[in-house]
Design a protein around this motif. Structure first.
Motif: not given
Length: 347
Positions: A185-208
């Motif tokens: 199982l793998s997961l990506s959670w991209i969080l985007i700030d549309p106002t200031r055009l910023r993004s970050v991926n908060l996932s570890s890709h694989k389960p911890v």
């Protein structure tokens, strides 16, 4: 970079010399051939490495359609009109999104000022793969400026309580399912700030961690990114952005459903932060430094284990302090009781 033809090896020890006319420079290959048959077959990390080899390849490897295809193949949830419009306003477009969201975010940059300007809206783009096949893809917009959001415990749910998503994950009813999900199982959670055009991926890709609930039988797969906020000594010195995927349903031997995908922010005291506190932590993620892309799974698990250890040590220190205070209170109580007894006896 040059390609050389070499004659067959012989038993002679003489050095073989290649005529310069035989050498074929990569610059003689037509750019259309490079793009159609080479560059579009590379993954993101390989394309980045290729762009560093020459000025010509850097120009070819910076084409937006190449990076758009890479991002859409890794994160299908980003292929929506609003996200595409937002990405088009970034300095390097889809290449900027890849550089911000593929590596693991670790914490604040050195000597970076604390950003107190919280985003008024967040976009979550979530993709889940099982054995490299997409089983869940969705984006959700969250309004973050209301007083209810700022004061309530922070939580983003990608599914309503009554909704579920069918998957090909087999339900064996044993710990074998947990072991399989830990690797497949793998997961990506991209969080985007549309106002200031910023993004970050908060996932570890694989389960911890992957665990089966003892009562319901549901399987909980946890993904996490641990952020160091810089508030030394406080419970929020390190915080966990925890993502839990809940899988259940289906008879034993059948296939499971994804019943929940949620994000919360937890400090070292085990307290889930409210909306205002979580937005401050997420600002650290947006502006934070990135880890090594090639080691994100190992690095993510290591940081999670360190967070659990720091959490355990903090709990032990708190229990020792509370024990010492309890002992002090008992001592004062005994002394007061003895003093009262002596006073009554000597009257």
């Amino acid at each position: 970079m040059s390609l050389y033809t070499q004659p067959p090896c012989s038993s002679s020890t003489a050095t073989t010399t290649v005529e310069p006319s035989i050498a074929t420079s990569i610059s003689t290959i037509h750019p259309d051939i490079l793009q159609a048959h080479i560059l579009n077959r590379l993954d993101g990390l390989s394309l980045v490495s290729t762009a560093c080899t020459s000025t010509e390849l850097n120009s070819l490897a910076s084409q937006q359609d190449l990076w758009a295809n890479i991002c859409h193949s890794i994160w299908p949830s980003t292929n929506t009109p609003r996200i595409r419009e937002m990405i088009s306003r970034l300095p390097s477009g889809w290449r900027s999104l890849f550089s911000e969201c593929f590596p693991l975010t670790t914490g604040p940059r050195v000597n970076s000022p604390r950003d107190h300007d919280h985003p008024s809206e967040l976009i979550s783009a979530v993709d889940i793969h099982y054995k490299n096949k997409l089983i869940f893809s969705k984006d959700v917009e969250t309004e973050t400026s209301s007083s209810w959001f700022l004061c309530s415990p922070f939580r983003i749910d990608m599914l309503d309580p009554k909704d579920s998503c069918p998957t090909p994950i087999p339900n064996s009813g044993s710990e074998e399912t947990c072991r399989d999900l830990a690797g497949d199982l793998s997961l990506s959670w991209i969080l985007i700030d549309p106002t200031r055009l910023r993004s970050v991926n908060l996932s570890s890709h694989k389960p911890v961690s992957v665990q089966r609930h003892w009562l319901s039988g549901e399987v909980h797969a946890r993904f996490a990114t641990v952020l160091a906020t810089g508030d030394r000594g406080s419970a929020s010195e390190s915080v966990q952005c925890g993502i839990v995927v809940t899988c259940g349903g289906g008879a034993q031997g059948g296939e499971m459903h994804v019943r929940g995908v949620s994000l919360q922010v937890e400090d070292m005291d085990g307290v889930f932060l409210n909306g205002k506190g979580s937005l401050g932590v997420l600002n650290t993620g947006f502006e934070g430094k990135k880890g090594m892309s090639g080691r994100r799974e190992m690095e993510g698990r290591k940081r999670y284990e360190m967070f659990l250890e720091m959490k355990r040590e903090r709990r032990e220190r708190r229990l020792k302090k509370e024990g010492a205070l309890d002992m002090l209170c008992v001592s004062f109580g005994v002394m007061a009781l003895v003093s009262l007894g002596l006073f009554l006896l000597l009257r």
